[in-house]
Design a protein around this motif. Structure first.
Motif, PDB file in Angstrom:
ATOM      1  N   GLY A  40      78.200 -12.884  61.041  1.00 28.70           N
ATOM      2  CA  GLY A  40      77.755 -11.722  60.283  1.00 28.70           C
ATOM      3  C   GLY A  40      76.252 -11.620  60.110  1.00 28.70           C
ATOM      4  O   GLY A  40      75.729 -10.550  59.818  1.00 28.70           O
ATOM      5  N   CYS A  41      75.537 -12.704  60.326  1.00 27.90           N
ATOM      6  CA  CYS A  41      74.093 -12.700  60.100  1.00 27.90           C
ATOM      7  C   CYS A  41      73.281 -12.497  61.379  1.00 27.90           C
ATOM      8  O   CYS A  41      72.060 -12.383  61.326  1.00 27.90           O
ATOM      9  CB  CYS A  41      73.671 -14.006  59.431  1.00 27.90           C
ATOM     10  N   VAL A  42      73.924 -12.438  62.522  1.00 28.56           N
ATOM     11  CA  VAL A  42      73.199 -12.391  63.788  1.00 28.56           C
ATOM     12  C   VAL A  42      72.291 -11.166  63.876  1.00 28.56           C
ATOM     13  O   VAL A  42      71.139 -11.272  64.305  1.00 28.56           O
ATOM     14  CB  VAL A  42      74.176 -12.452  64.986  1.00 28.56           C
ATOM     15  N   ARG A  43      72.774 -10.017  63.442  1.00 33.05           N
ATOM     16  CA  ARG A  43      71.928  -8.807  63.501  1.00 33.05           C
ATOM     17  C   ARG A  43      70.719  -8.935  62.580  1.00 33.05           C
ATOM     18  O   ARG A  43      69.630  -8.476  62.916  1.00 33.05           O
ATOM     19  CB  ARG A  43      72.735  -7.563  63.162  1.00 33.05           C
ATOM     20  N   ARG A  44      70.895  -9.559  61.434  1.00 30.92           N
ATOM     21  CA  ARG A  44      69.768  -9.760  60.520  1.00 30.92           C
ATOM     22  C   ARG A  44      68.760 -10.731  61.129  1.00 30.92           C
ATOM     23  O   ARG A  44      67.557 -10.533  61.024  1.00 30.92           O
ATOM     24  CB  ARG A  44      70.279 -10.272  59.163  1.00 30.92           C
ATOM     25  N   ILE A  45      69.243 -11.767  61.791  1.00 30.89           N
ATOM     26  CA  ILE A  45      68.356 -12.713  62.469  1.00 30.89           C
ATOM     27  C   ILE A  45      67.577 -11.991  63.567  1.00 30.89           C
ATOM     28  O   ILE A  45      66.362 -12.178  63.710  1.00 30.89           O
ATOM     29  CB  ILE A  45      69.152 -13.906  63.030  1.00 30.89           C
TER      30      ILE A  45
END
Length: 84
Positions: A40-45
């Motif tokens: 779930g955090c890949v786009r934020r990274i």
């Protein structure tokens, strides 16, 4: 603020890894596991890394040749088939 709740990784930790050379989400994952559980955090990274966060990416985007390791990987299978 937390980027990866699964592993407790903060935005600052992602930036610190980027400052030491991690240019892609995969490299961030290798450094701290962020993005390897639920994803779930890949786009934020990706957003934190941005397009200009990696000097090597800037060189490639500017028309510089790919690193030798990439070319060698492309040549190896052909060399193996010729030897057989």
């Amino acid at each position: 603020m937390y980027v990866c709740s699964c592993f407790g990784i903060t935005e600052q930790q992602v930036r610190d890894h980027a400052d030491t050379g991690a240019c892609t989400p995969r490299q961030i994952a290798s450094a701290c596991k962020a993005g390897t559980d639920c994803g779930g955090c890949v786009r934020r990274i990706q957003a934190l890394l941005g397009r200009s966060a990696c000097p090597r990416r800037e060189l490639i985007d500017g028309g510089a040749p790919e690193p030798l390791g990439v070319e060698a990987d492309a040549v190896e299978p052909a060399a193996l088939s010729e030897a057989a």
